[in-house]
Design a protein around this motif. Structure first.
Motif, PDB file in Angstrom:
ATOM      1  N   SER A 234       0.414  -2.486  -6.964  1.00 22.11           N
ATOM      2  CA  SER A 234      -0.835  -1.817  -6.586  1.00 22.11           C
ATOM      3  C   SER A 234      -1.682  -1.548  -7.819  1.00 22.11           C
ATOM      4  O   SER A 234      -2.911  -1.662  -7.783  1.00 22.11           O
ATOM      5  CB  SER A 234      -0.539  -0.493  -5.886  1.00 22.11           C
TER       6      SER A 234
ATOM      7  N   GLN B 236      -3.066  -0.041   0.687  1.00 21.66           N
ATOM      8  CA  GLN B 236      -1.704   0.020   1.206  1.00 21.66           C
ATOM      9  C   GLN B 236      -1.633   0.877   2.475  1.00 21.66           C
ATOM     10  O   GLN B 236      -1.005   0.510   3.444  1.00 21.66           O
ATOM     11  CB  GLN B 236      -0.773   0.560   0.121  1.00 21.66           C
TER      12      GLN B 236
ATOM     13  N   ASP C 292      -3.349  -4.998  -0.297  1.00 21.38           N
ATOM     14  CA  ASP C 292      -2.160  -4.324  -0.795  1.00 21.38           C
ATOM     15  C   ASP C 292      -1.187  -4.134   0.362  1.00 21.38           C
ATOM     16  O   ASP C 292      -1.390  -3.295   1.231  1.00 21.38           O
ATOM     17  CB  ASP C 292      -2.527  -2.973  -1.413  1.00 21.38           C
ATOM     18  N   GLU C 293      -0.164  -4.936   0.371  1.00 23.15           N
ATOM     19  CA  GLU C 293       0.858  -4.906   1.405  1.00 23.15           C
ATOM     20  C   GLU C 293       0.266  -4.803   2.809  1.00 23.15           C
ATOM     21  O   GLU C 293       0.496  -3.825   3.517  1.00 23.15           O
ATOM     22  CB  GLU C 293       1.830  -3.750   1.138  1.00 23.15           C
TER      23      GLU C 293
END
Ligand SMILES: Nc1ncnc2c1ncn2[C@@H]1O[C@H](COP(=O)(O)OP(=O)(O)OP(=O)(O)O)[C@@H](O)[C@H]1O
Ligand SMILES: [Mg+2]
Lengths: 295, 315
Positions: free
Chosen positions: B114, B158, B237-238
């Protein structure tokens, strides 16, 4: 030292301090150096935040809707507690001074005492403390949770300056609403004094209100028509408004460490701004007493 | 990949290549979803290999507009970047994503993935090294200049990072209101379009608040907001963590669709090796603060490196 580690990133500052050269200094000095620097940075950040948020009041784009919403949040929703504090402060002032003045047989001067203390000191300070508790904590919690859920990063990513979008509207709203709340607080306090003066001492309302006005007039005027007391009574909440909102935004935006950090940010906000209100109140009073010509 | 020439000239209006693997190419349609996911359970590794063999490289964005010459600098580039908080997090990171490529950044939890994305967005400034966007060094930009550069990028956080004081509609409309002169009608049209793109029903979700949405829906709204401005660079992010396999498949296909149809350059952080391999032009493996591998998925599976084998084995 990385930018966001020092809390620089939250306020969108560029790194003006190069990374410390850890190879040359002994570890102890490096640590000392870092500690000193981070204290200086913290203070510097506070003033940069203050400066930016005030400057943005006059810069496009204006988030007018956010300002109005915050005025409602800060002003209108604080009305209840301000009315209650004002009323009871005025009442207790009148009660205490009636006891004191009775020993001199001077109970007709209750109005003087109540109005002077309310307008010059208690109105601004109590409104400030109430707003610090209610609004300051709210702002810190809100911005803090926005920080830890990456909403502040998201604002930045979407090309918005979080100071302009979040801080400036809150500061502006507080600058406007705190004087308004204070005036209401003063007025209700003086009415509270009136109630006690007539119920406990038996002072007629006309007499009470005449002494209230006498006191204000006695304290002198600037520009012939603006009472000195009013200058004091408005300057203070104006300063407190800025102080509370900037402190709250500062701790809120600087939140680290998840939800626990949000709690700490709120606590720090309330403690710091309450203390600052009391300390700065003294200095404003000192300054204004020397500038304004009293008696 | 720069060294891989496009296999056929782009034909407007059609996908890049005939579907060699129906699962892969038809992937944008949700109807084939259960079958697609089910088929790969036998041997994941085998599936990845066969998927790779049968695939047109995703770097050839079909009818996507190619705006720059072949010598153009990478769209996203990190050069020897180092960053430390209390401890060093990233050291000498070098990676590049060319136009239309999808670079997937994988690595264990807490290795700084991140953080790497935040460096690209210039939410953080590196201690050393450079980050370049379209060949321009962004490390020394002023705050205002950085705000401008960020408009080229869309970021999916995320945890989605939706503004929880705003409705879904307002969230997606936010970048449009901030940076375009679009009328209310145009904005509404764009918001609907983006919601449909991420497989959400505009009329159902538009007026909901983020708190009322499920995790997968939030992620998808996050993607819709990230791409509302039609940015040329997307950072994820993910995007699939914590989601069920079906939603994971949907989101993976969505990212591929963006890349294929719009030629968007993407950097994706992912824990999910399987979906990573499906969409990656290149994979970067972050290990002990450094990029220990950077190359195509094929090269990665072929690698003899012990850590890489362990990492892939841990499917
Ligand atoms: N603002 C910050 N201040 C101090 N340390 C930080 C900060 N942000 C991240 N870190 C540290 O940097 C390291 C990497 O964090 P990062 O969030 O980039 O990891 P990640 O690879 O994304 O992990 P995950 O896969 O769990 O999301 C962690 O050890 C974290 O504690
Ligand atoms: Mg992460």
């Amino acid at each position: 030292m990385a930018v966001s580690g020092t809390g620089f990133a939250p306020y969108g500052l560029d790194r003006s301090f190069p990374a410390p050269d850890r190879t040359r200094l002994p570890a102890f000095f490096t640590r000392l150096n870092d500690a000193a620097k981070s204290k200086v940075l913290t203070l510097q950040e506070y003033f940069v935040l203050a400066g930016k948020s005030l400057r943005f009041i006059f810069a496009r784009p204006f988030y007018a809707q956010d300002v109005i919403q915050q005025m409602d949040e800060i002003g209108v929703k604080s009305l209840g507690i301000v009315l209650l504090t004002g009323l009871f402060t005025g009442m207790v002032l009148a009660l205490q001074s009636s006891v004191q003045l009775k020993t001199f047989g001077a109970t007709m001067y209750i109005g003087n005492l109540v109005s002077a203390s309310m307008i010059r000191e208690l109105g601004p300070v109590l409104a400030g403390l109430m707003v610090a508790g209610r609004v300051g904590s709210g702002i810190a919690a809100q911005l803090g949770s926005m920080r830890v859920t990456e909403q502040i990063d998201a604002l930045n990513t979407l090309g918005t300056d979080p100071i302009k979008k979040l801080v400036t509207p809150r500061v502006l709203a507080a600058l406007i609403m705190l004087p308004v709340l204070t005036i209401i607080n003063d007025f209700v306090g003086i009415i509270g004094g009136n109630i006690i003066a007539s119920l406990v001492v038996g002072l007629p309302a006309s007499q009470y209100w005449r002494t209230v006005w006498d006191q204000i007039a006695n304290d002198g005027f600037v520009f012939r028509y603006v009472p000195n007391d009013f200058i004091q009574g408005i300057t203070k909440p104006f300063v407190f408004g800025g102080l509370i909102s900037i402190t709250a935004c500062y701790f809120g935006l600087g939140t680290t460490g998840g939800t626990e950090g949000v709690g700490q940010a709120t606590t720090k906000t309330v403690v710091t701004s309450s203390i600052l209100i009391l300390v700065i109140d003294y200095f404003i009073t000192q300054l204004l007493l020397s500038v304004l010509s009293y008696g | 990949m720069a060294d891989r020439p496009p296999t056929k000239p782009p034909t407007p209006g059609t996908p890049a290549a005939p579907p060699a693997d129906p699962d892969r190419r038809e992937g944008d349609r949700r109807t084939d979803l259960p079958a697609a996911e089910g088929r790969k359970t036998a041997s994941v590794r085998q599936a990845i290999r066969s998927e790779l063999e049968g695939d047109e490289p995703p770097t050839t964005p079909g009818d996507a507009p190619r705006t720059r010459g072949p010598d153009a600098p990478p769209v996203v580039q990190m050069e020897d970047v180092s960053l430390a908080f209390e401890n060093p997090i990233l050291e000498h990171i070098t990676l590049a994503a060319n136009e239309g490529e999808t670079v997937v950044l994988v690595g264990e939890s807490g290795t700084g993935k991140s953080t790497a994305l935040k460096l690209i967005l210039r939410l953080l400034v590196p201690d050393a090294g450079k980050v370049l966007i379209d060949g321009d060094d962004i490390t020394n930009l002023s705050f205002e200049e950085a705000l401008k550069v960020r408009q080229k990028m869309g970021m999916v956080f995320q945890g989605a990072a939706l503004f929880d004081s705003m409705s879904v509609f307002e969230n997606i409309a936010y970048p449009l209101r901030e940076h375009t002169q679009m009328s209310e009608d145009e904005i509404a049209g764009r918001v609907r379009e983006k919601l449909q793109f991420v497989d959400l029903e505009p009329d159902r979700v538009m007026d909901q608040m983020p708190a009322e949405l499920s995790g997968g829906m939030r992620k998808r709204v996050g993607i819709a907001r990230g791409m509302a401005n039609n940015p040329q660079i997307m950072l994820y992010d993910e995007p699939t963590s914590g989601l069920d396999p079906l939603t994971t498949g949907t989101i993976t296909r969505l990212i591929m669709k963006l890349q294929r149809e719009l030629g968007v350059t993407s950097v994706v952080v992912s824990h999910d090796i399987r979906s990573a391999f499906r969409m990656a032009s290149k994979v970067a493996l972050l290990h002990e603060r450094r990029i220990s591998f950077f190359g195509t998925p094929e090269e990665m599976t072929a690698s003899e490196d012990k850590y890489i084998q362990d990492f892939l084995g841990g499917l």
